[in-house]
Design a protein around this motif. Structure first.
Motif, PDB file in Angstrom:
ATOM      1  N   ASP A  82      -2.819   0.022  14.235  1.00 19.91           N
ATOM      2  CA  ASP A  82      -1.917   1.149  13.963  1.00 19.91           C
ATOM      3  C   ASP A  82      -0.519   0.622  13.635  1.00 19.91           C
ATOM      4  OD1 ASP A  82      -0.565   0.720  16.360  1.00 19.91           O
ATOM      5  OD2 ASP A  82      -1.646   2.306  17.448  1.00 19.91           O
ATOM      6  N   ARG A  83       0.387   1.552  13.286  1.00 19.56           N
ATOM      7  CA  ARG A  83       1.711   1.111  12.825  1.00 19.56           C
ATOM      8  C   ARG A  83       2.472   0.339  13.888  1.00 19.56           C
ATOM      9  NH1 ARG A  83       2.001   5.454   9.413  1.00 19.56           N
ATOM     10  NH2 ARG A  83       2.472   4.855   7.282  1.00 19.56           N
ATOM     11  N   TRP A 211      -5.949  -1.564   8.339  1.00 19.54           N
ATOM     12  CA  TRP A 211      -4.632  -0.979   8.600  1.00 19.54           C
ATOM     13  C   TRP A 211      -4.602   0.347   7.831  1.00 19.54           C
ATOM     14  CZ3 TRP A 211      -5.701  -6.091   8.187  1.00 19.54           C
ATOM     15  CH2 TRP A 211      -5.112  -6.994   9.064  1.00 19.54           C
ATOM     16  N   ARG A 213      -3.359   3.771   6.482  1.00 15.91           N
ATOM     17  CA  ARG A 213      -2.021   4.368   6.363  1.00 15.91           C
ATOM     18  C   ARG A 213      -2.062   5.653   5.538  1.00 15.91           C
ATOM     19  NH1 ARG A 213      -1.776   1.425  10.028  1.00 15.91           N
ATOM     20  NH2 ARG A 213      -0.450  -0.397  10.314  1.00 15.91           N
ATOM     21  N   LYS A 214      -3.071   6.452   5.747  1.00 18.40           N
ATOM     22  CA  LYS A 214      -3.264   7.765   5.106  1.00 18.40           C
ATOM     23  C   LYS A 214      -3.590   7.647   3.615  1.00 18.40           C
ATOM     24  CE  LYS A 214      -1.616  10.942   8.412  1.00 18.40           C
ATOM     25  NZ  LYS A 214      -2.911  11.233   8.997  1.00 18.40           N
ATOM     26  N   MET A 217      -4.259   1.664   2.283  1.00 19.52           N
ATOM     27  CA  MET A 217      -4.685   0.861   3.444  1.00 19.52           C
ATOM     28  C   MET A 217      -4.760  -0.606   3.060  1.00 19.52           C
ATOM     29  SD  MET A 217      -8.786   1.345   3.756  1.00 19.52           S
ATOM     30  CE  MET A 217      -9.886   0.985   2.395  1.00 19.52           C
ATOM     31  N   TRP A 234      -3.770   0.305  -2.893  1.00 18.36           N
ATOM     32  CA  TRP A 234      -2.511   1.049  -2.958  1.00 18.36           C
ATOM     33  C   TRP A 234      -2.398   1.744  -4.312  1.00 18.36           C
ATOM     34  CZ3 TRP A 234       2.961  -1.650  -2.910  1.00 18.36           C
ATOM     35  CH2 TRP A 234       3.912  -0.748  -2.411  1.00 18.36           C
ATOM     36  N   GLU A 258       5.024  -1.167   7.062  1.00 14.82           N
ATOM     37  CA  GLU A 258       3.651  -0.653   7.165  1.00 14.82           C
ATOM     38  C   GLU A 258       2.700  -1.535   7.967  1.00 14.82           C
ATOM     39  OE1 GLU A 258       2.877   2.258   6.378  1.00 14.82           O
ATOM     40  OE2 GLU A 258       4.575   2.845   5.140  1.00 14.82           O
ATOM     41  N   ARG A 364      -9.057   4.953   4.984  1.00 17.40           N
ATOM     42  CA  ARG A 364      -7.595   4.846   4.880  1.00 17.40           C
ATOM     43  C   ARG A 364      -6.885   5.899   5.720  1.00 17.40           C
ATOM     44  NH1 ARG A 364      -7.388   7.883  -0.925  1.00 17.40           N
ATOM     45  NH2 ARG A 364      -6.560   9.767  -0.023  1.00 17.40           N
ATOM     46  N   ASP A 365      -7.585   6.992   6.051  1.00 17.22           N
ATOM     47  CA  ASP A 365      -6.932   8.122   6.692  1.00 17.22           C
ATOM     48  C   ASP A 365      -7.539   8.394   8.068  1.00 17.22           C
ATOM     49  OD1 ASP A 365      -5.708  10.423   7.362  1.00 17.22           O
ATOM     50  OD2 ASP A 365      -6.249  11.566   5.584  1.00 17.22           O
TER      51      ASP A 365
END
Ligand SMILES: Cc1cc2nc3c(=O)[nH]c(=O)nc-3n(C[C@H](O)[C@H](O)[C@H](O)COP(=O)(O)OP(=O)(O)OC[C@H]3O[C@@H](n4cnc5c(N)ncnc54)[C@H](O)[C@@H]3O)c2cc1C
Length: 440
Positions: A82-83, A211, A213-214, A217, A234, A258, A364-365
């Motif tokens: 997570d972040r 990782w 990231r909505k 990722m 991305w 990120e 990713r989410d």
């Protein structure tokens, strides 16, 4: 015995040549690149990939699974970063022995080519670029360093990947050939986490790291030398994207915001980011995959999918098994064999294409959420409580050979039953509480 001309000695091309060679066919395999065993890494594609049950089964059928998997690294689950840099591990299956395996593309490619070359009836020709195929005559036109040659067979098989020249020839020469390609708005870039000073892995080795990231990722798969290959998926365009991240400071700032726990492990980040290409992600659907008894498509040439289910190569290997079975079933009627192969694979390739896009959103989410982890736990509890009856979708796709389309349908049905059961239990609970409250 018939002669096959194969175009492309990537992962599926080498394997298919081995299968056809075993069956006694004459095989000429043409590859536009140099021999991967001369150190020419398969440029532009992922350095490592995840191989699972379907791919392993295809290797087993020709006795090369052990050889191919000797350096593979088992990955038992997803390690979510997570972040804040906190880690959450989510196993792939209720059975801890079920894992996917990180395997080097170049080594696997060499293994399948060597398996093909063990048959004296298989000949491999590197540095031959196919420029087109006369699909009715089964003749391939090839460019070589000092000119051009033609290769004539009883059939030409296009195993030349997502941008297949054989498929392009079919498109031009078959009336009504159906073709659809769609690109994701995301691209990918490979980056490296090198080994620690003692040559060991600097993160959990037996996991696929994510990782999430909505909208984007990064993932990382382990390599045998102690390193990890990371892939950033991305957006190409947009306020924060490959397009807008231009300077070294932009790159550093993006990664520190990120992926703060990964940055200290990536000393070559800035150079990797600048030097490594940004790849695109395409889904290809086409039909038919064959023309009479003359031309056929296998692997990404027939059905490129985005990589988020880790199944593209597994599916391409499964194609080789099915085509081999069809040729065995109809030894005197190659057109029938091609038609049967297409019939058995097309629906499944289409289902996989949808599953792969769906899994991008999940990876990713959703993997970041507690609900996702709870759903996985529920899946595993149901799988353990109802052995053979309830199988999570990921398990069916990755750890069985249930056809992809059947797996997708079964998962939808299971979800509906589960939803209905939960709703019924909730209703019973509410009614019970209401009755108890009424009595008191
Ligand atoms: C980033 C990324 C990650 C992936 N991760 C996974 C994973 O974890 N698990 C998984 O199962 N799949 C994964 N895949 C998918 C997998 O790479 C493909 O499905 C697989 O490589 C398909 O094999 P293929 O032999 O059909 O095509 P390819 O491997 O692309 O091979 C095609 C070959 O044909 C040659 N060729 C092309 N054109 C010509 C021509 N004109 N003349 C002669 N030769 C030609 C090429 O040089 C190449 O050697 C991933 C893909 C990407 C992009």
């Amino acid at each position: 015995m018939s002669k096959f001309v194969l175009i492309g000695s990537g992962l599926a091309g080498g394997l298919l040549a081995a299968y056809l060679g075993r069956r006694g066919y004459e095989v000429d395999l043409y590859e536009r690149r140099a021999d991967p065993r001369e150190g020419n890494i398969v440029g532009g594609r992922s350095i490592n990939l995840a191989i699972s049950t379907r791919g392993i089964h295809a290797l087993e059928q020709i006795g090369i699974a052990e050889e191919a998997l000797q350096h593979a690294i088992p990955m038992r689950g997803r390690m979510i970063h997570d972040r804040a840099g906190e880690l959450h591990f989510s196993p792939y299956d209720v059975d801890p022995k079920k894992c996917i395996n990180s395997i080097g593309r170049a080594a696997l490619n060499s293994t399948v080519i060597e398996a093909a070359q063990r048959h004296t009836n298989v000949r491999v020709h590197f540095n031959h670029n196919c420029t087109g195929v006369d699909i009715d005559a089964a003749v391939a036109h090839l460019e070589i360093a000092n000119g051009a040659v033609t290769a004539r067979g009883d059939a030409v098989i296009g195993v030349d990947g997502a941008f297949s020249s054989v498929r392009q020839s079919m498109q031009l020469q078959i009336n009504g050939f159906e073709y659809d390609e769609s690109y994701l708005a995301h691209g990918y870039k490979e980056l490296t986490i090198p080994p620690g000073l003692d040559g060991t892995w600097r993160m959990e080795k037996n996991a696929l790291h994510i990782w999430p990231r909505k909208s984007f990722m990064m993932i990382a798969l382990p390599n045998p030398d102690g390193s990890f290959t990371c892939t950033l998926f991305w957006e190409f365009e947009g306020p924060r994207s490959f397009a807008t991240t231009k300077t070294d400071d932009d790159v550093r700032q993006f990664f520190e915001e990120e992926f703060p726990d990964a940055v200290p492990l990536m000393p070559g980040l800035i150079d990797d980011f600048r030097i490594n290409p940004t790849g695109s992600l395409v889904t290809v659907r086409c039909a038919p995959w064959f023309y009479r008894d003359k031309t056929c498509l296998v692997g990404d040439a027939a059905h490129a999918v985005v990589p988020f289910y880790g199944q593209g190569m597994n599916a391409a290997f499964e194609d080789c098994v099915v085509l081999d079975e069809c040729l065995e079933q109809f030894p005197e009627n190659r057109e029938r064999a091609f038609a049967e192969y297409f019939h058995r694979r097309k629906e499944n390739a289409d289902a996989l294409a949808d599953l792969a896009i769906g899994n991008f959103i999940e990876m990713r989410d959703k993997t970041a959420s507690k609900t996702f982890r709870a759903k996985k736990k529920l899946d595993h509890a149901l799988e353990a409580a109802l052995p053979g009856k309830y199988l999570p979708l990921y398990t069916m796709v990755t750890f069985t050979r249930i056809p992809y389309a059947v797996a997708a349908r079964r998962a939808r049905l299971q979800d509906r039953i589960l939803y209905a059961t939960i709703m019924a239990l909730l209703a019973i609970g509410i009614v019970t509480v209401a009755i108890l409250l009424g009595r008191s």
